[in-house]
Design an enzyme around this catalytic site. Structure first.
Site, short mmCIF file in Angstrom:
data_model
loop_
_atom_site.label_atom_id
_atom_site.label_comp_id
_atom_site.label_asym_id
_atom_site.label_seq_id
_atom_site.Cartn_x
_atom_site.Cartn_y
_atom_site.Cartn_z
N SER A 182 0.84 -1.19 0.00
CA SER A 182 0.00 0.00 0.00
C SER A 182 0.89 1.25 0.00
CB SER A 182 -0.97 -0.02 1.18
OG SER A 182 -1.91 1.02 1.08
N ASP A 282 -9.29 -3.89 -6.14
CA ASP A 282 -8.66 -2.81 -5.39
C ASP A 282 -9.15 -1.47 -5.94
OD1 ASP A 282 -6.99 -1.02 -4.10
OD2 ASP A 282 -5.13 -1.99 -4.73
N HIS A 312 -8.19 -4.08 -1.56
CA HIS A 312 -6.93 -3.49 -1.13
C HIS A 312 -6.55 -4.05 0.24
CE1 HIS A 312 -3.81 -0.45 -1.55
NE2 HIS A 312 -3.96 -0.18 -0.28
#
Length: 339
Positions: A182, A282, A312
């Site tokens: 991330s 995502d 995600h």
């Protein structure tokens, strides 16, 4: 019991960022207050208070069948540190590749000691048979970018100095990989750009490439109509993280800004490999695909592993997807990571 179950479920949603997609995709105006959503409180001096009950941490593991871990100071002045993970396979394991890792959390929350992150890194050390150096970098808004980049770069120099017993006894700094998930993927990329012009200074540490796991990238106007309220939440994270007064369209946020960094030529000439892992469920997947295509056009040795569905944070929170990630990393870096 119901309260505890609800809290545990909420913690998982926060740490994996699944909740961002689920909540905001169904939300109706007005927008959810981002401070309440992330369980943080704004302070008059511009800092934030992170409500501790929502952000538990775990201590290092000294008795595990997967991996041992320990915490070591990085920069006492900055109050940064690293958590090392050593696979519990054999006392005769030496010269392990070293993965320098940056965790996710929107630049403003979470830790390498967050339970889900800690578990993922223990498994990473074990499954890839590597020494993991996970950086507890400074968080925004108290320490805005490039503070996190500075801290992970500090970790590279710390590994290079070879003063820690685990690094000196078990690690092979000539087989170093930068990895992040991330916003950690964003950090790994931006630190990689910096490190590409510091190869002599970093010797004997040699970086072989980057692993960007669902990297948090954006741009001046990425899919605002498509994502609506979700985009506002993304903007909130960036406005707390970027230098004061910075525009959203800048090199930290957007790797393609201004035609990309000139240091991409260094990455290309050094022969580094960039591995990008993602999935089309995502909420920022479209940008990851754009960045992949951009790197490819620049002649960078970039390899992708893009799957269908999911969300995600899935590689941290889902053991099956984590296994797929490990296999992907082994394939991409097979000359340096052996199994």
């Amino acid at each position: 019991m119901k309260k505890l179950t609800k809290l545990l479920a909420l913690l998982f949603l926060i740490t994996s960022f699944v909740s961002i997609q689920i909540s905001l995709s169904n939300a109706q105006p007005p927008l959810i207050d981002p401070y309440s959503f992330f369980h943080i409180i704004p302070n008059p001096d511009g800092s934030i208070t992170r409500i501790k009950e929502f952000y538990p941490t775990v201590p290092p593991n000294t008795s595990s069948t997967i991996a041992f871990s320990r915490d070591v100071p990085l920069d006492p002045v900055k109050k940064t540190w690293v958590r090392l993970y050593l696979p519990n396979k054999s006392e005769h394991d030496f010269n392990l590749p070293i993965i320098v890792f940056a965790h996710g959390g929107g630049f403003i929350i979470l830790s390498t000691a967050t339970p889900s992150v800690d578990s993922f890194l223990s498994n990473t050390a074990n499954k890839l048979n590597v020494l993991v150096v996970s950086v507890e970098y400074r968080l925004a808004p108290e320490h805005r970018l490039p503070a996190a980049y500075d801290d992970v770069l500090d970790a590279l120099y710390w590994v290079k100095e070879n003063k820690d017993e685990w690094v000196s006894n078990y690690g092979d700094a000539s087989r170093c990989i930068l990895m992040g998930e991330s916003v950690g993927g964003n950090i790994a990329y931006n630190v990689g750009l910096r490190a590409s012009v510091l190869t002599r200074e970093l010797q004997p540490l040699v970086i072989r490439g980057l692993v960007l796991i669902q990297p948090f990238f954006g741009g001046s106007n990425p899919n605002r109509v498509k994502y609506g309220n979700l985009q506002k939440m993304i903007d909130f994270l960036w406005h707390l993280s970027l230098p004061l007064g910075a525009n959203l369209n800048n090199p930290y946020f957007n790797p393609m800004f201004g035609g990309g960094s000139r240091n991409l030529d260094n990455i290309k000439s050094l022969g580094w490999r960039i591995a990008i892992a993602g999935c089309d469920g995502d909420f920022i997947f479209d940008r990851q695909v754009e960045v992949f295509e951009f790197f490819k056009k620049q002649g960078v040795n970039v390899i992708r592993n893009f799957g269908k569905g999911f969300y995600h944070g899935v590689f941290i929170g889902n053991s099956t997807k984590a296994q797929e990630l490990y296999q992907f990393v082994r394939n991409v870096f097979s000359p340096y990571i052996t199994w």
